[in-house]
Scaffold this active site. Structure first.
Site, PDB file in Angstrom:
ATOM      1  N   HIS A 132       0.949  -1.086  -0.026  1.00 40.25           N
ATOM      2  CA  HIS A 132      -0.016  -0.012  -0.013  1.00 40.25           C
ATOM      3  C   HIS A 132       0.749   1.189  -0.033  1.00 40.25           C
ATOM      4  CE1 HIS A 132       0.900  -1.322   4.169  1.00 40.25           C
ATOM      5  NE2 HIS A 132       0.774  -0.286   4.306  1.00 40.25           N
TER       6      HIS A 132
ATOM      7  N   HIS B   3       0.892   5.138   1.304  1.00 38.75           N
ATOM      8  CA  HIS B   3       0.268   6.097   2.280  1.00 38.75           C
ATOM      9  C   HIS B   3       0.036   7.382   1.647  1.00 38.75           C
ATOM     10  CE1 HIS B   3       0.674   3.509   6.170  1.00 38.75           C
ATOM     11  NE2 HIS B   3       1.601   3.115   5.186  1.00 38.75           N
TER      12      HIS B   3
HETATM   13  P1  5GP Z   1       2.287  -0.002   7.425  1.00 37.54           P
HETATM   14  O1  5GP Z   1       2.509  -0.025   8.787  1.00 37.54           O
HETATM   15  O2  5GP Z   1       2.113  -1.658   6.693  1.00 37.54           O
HETATM   16  O3  5GP Z   1       3.151   0.787   6.493  1.00 37.54           O
HETATM   17  O4  5GP Z   1       0.808   0.350   7.201  1.00 37.54           O
HETATM   18  C1  5GP Z   1      -0.327  -0.111   7.663  1.00 37.54           C
HETATM   19  C2  5GP Z   1      -1.454   0.895   7.900  1.00 37.54           C
HETATM   20  O5  5GP Z   1      -2.656   0.119   7.831  1.00 37.54           O
HETATM   21  C3  5GP Z   1      -1.352   1.580   9.120  1.00 37.54           C
HETATM   22  O6  5GP Z   1      -1.293   2.943   9.223  1.00 37.54           O
HETATM   23  C4  5GP Z   1      -2.473   0.994  10.055  1.00 37.54           C
HETATM   24  O7  5GP Z   1      -3.254   2.095  10.737  1.00 37.54           O
HETATM   25  C5  5GP Z   1      -3.541   0.740   9.036  1.00 37.54           C
HETATM   26  N1  5GP Z   1      -4.301  -0.429   9.374  1.00 37.54           N
HETATM   27  C6  5GP Z   1      -4.160  -1.711  10.145  1.00 37.54           C
HETATM   28  N2  5GP Z   1      -5.440  -2.224  10.128  1.00 37.54           N
HETATM   29  C7  5GP Z   1      -6.268  -1.490   9.368  1.00 37.54           C
HETATM   30  C8  5GP Z   1      -7.793  -1.860   9.507  1.00 37.54           C
HETATM   31  O8  5GP Z   1      -8.309  -2.884   9.794  1.00 37.54           O
HETATM   32  N3  5GP Z   1      -8.491  -0.609   8.563  1.00 37.54           N
HETATM   33  C9  5GP Z   1      -7.866   0.412   8.086  1.00 37.54           C
HETATM   34  N4  5GP Z   1      -8.847   1.091   7.487  1.00 37.54           N
HETATM   35  N5  5GP Z   1      -6.580   0.612   8.307  1.00 37.54           N
HETATM   36  C10 5GP Z   1      -5.792  -0.436   8.866  1.00 37.54           C
END
Ligand code: 5GP
Ligand code: ZN
Length: 138
Positions: free
Chosen positions: A99, A101
């Protein structure tokens, strides 16, 4: 990928606030926003990281990121914004479904991304560049 939270969002098992959708991509609000409007751009196919994305899908993700970024700018008129992706546990990735951001940023939001930087000694910088150049041409 039964346990993947983003796959569950994509197939409707988990709720989310979707802001944009195409055949291959879903964009929804991050549930733990750095700032309000923090949005994720997610391929519907379960692909773990940036370097595993097929080129066509990557191009589509970039185009979608641009569309959603412009909407965020119009919505919140921020002073700036970050676009980033974490790849791998030690790079801060917590959901192992790729993903981007997008986070709106404001002058006094107090968020700091910049770590202490390293330094190159002697000809280290040249050697590092040589290594990468070689891997690109291979
Ligand atoms: P990463 O840490 O992998 O770069 O980003 C994952 C993102 O997914 C985090 O910012 C976290 O807040 C978001 N996230 C995790 N679980 C969920 C969820 O169940 N729903 C939504 N909308 N976001 C989520
Ligand atoms: Zn997934």
């Amino acid at each position: 990928m039964k346990e993947c939270v983003f796959c569950k969002i994509i197939n409707g098992q988990y709720p989310s606030e979707v802001v944009y959708e195409t055949e291959n991509i879903l964009s929804f609000l991050d549930v733990n926003p750095i700032n309000h409007g923090h949005t994720l751009i997610v391929p519907k196919q379960h692909i773990e990281d940036f370097h595993s994305l097929p080129t066509d899908l990557l191009n589509e993700l970039i185009q979608t990121t641009s569309i959603v970024t412009k909407a965020i700018l119009k919505s919140f008129n921020p002073d700036g914004y970050n676009i980033f992706c974490n790849n791998g546990h030690y790079a801060g990735q917590s959901v192992f479904h790729f993903h981007f951001h997008i986070t709106p940023r404001f002058r006094f939001d107090g968020i700091k991304f910049k770590p202490n930087v390293k330094r190159y000694k002697n000809d280290e910088m040249k050697l590092v560049a040589e290594k990468i150049r070689e891997m690109i041409s291979n």
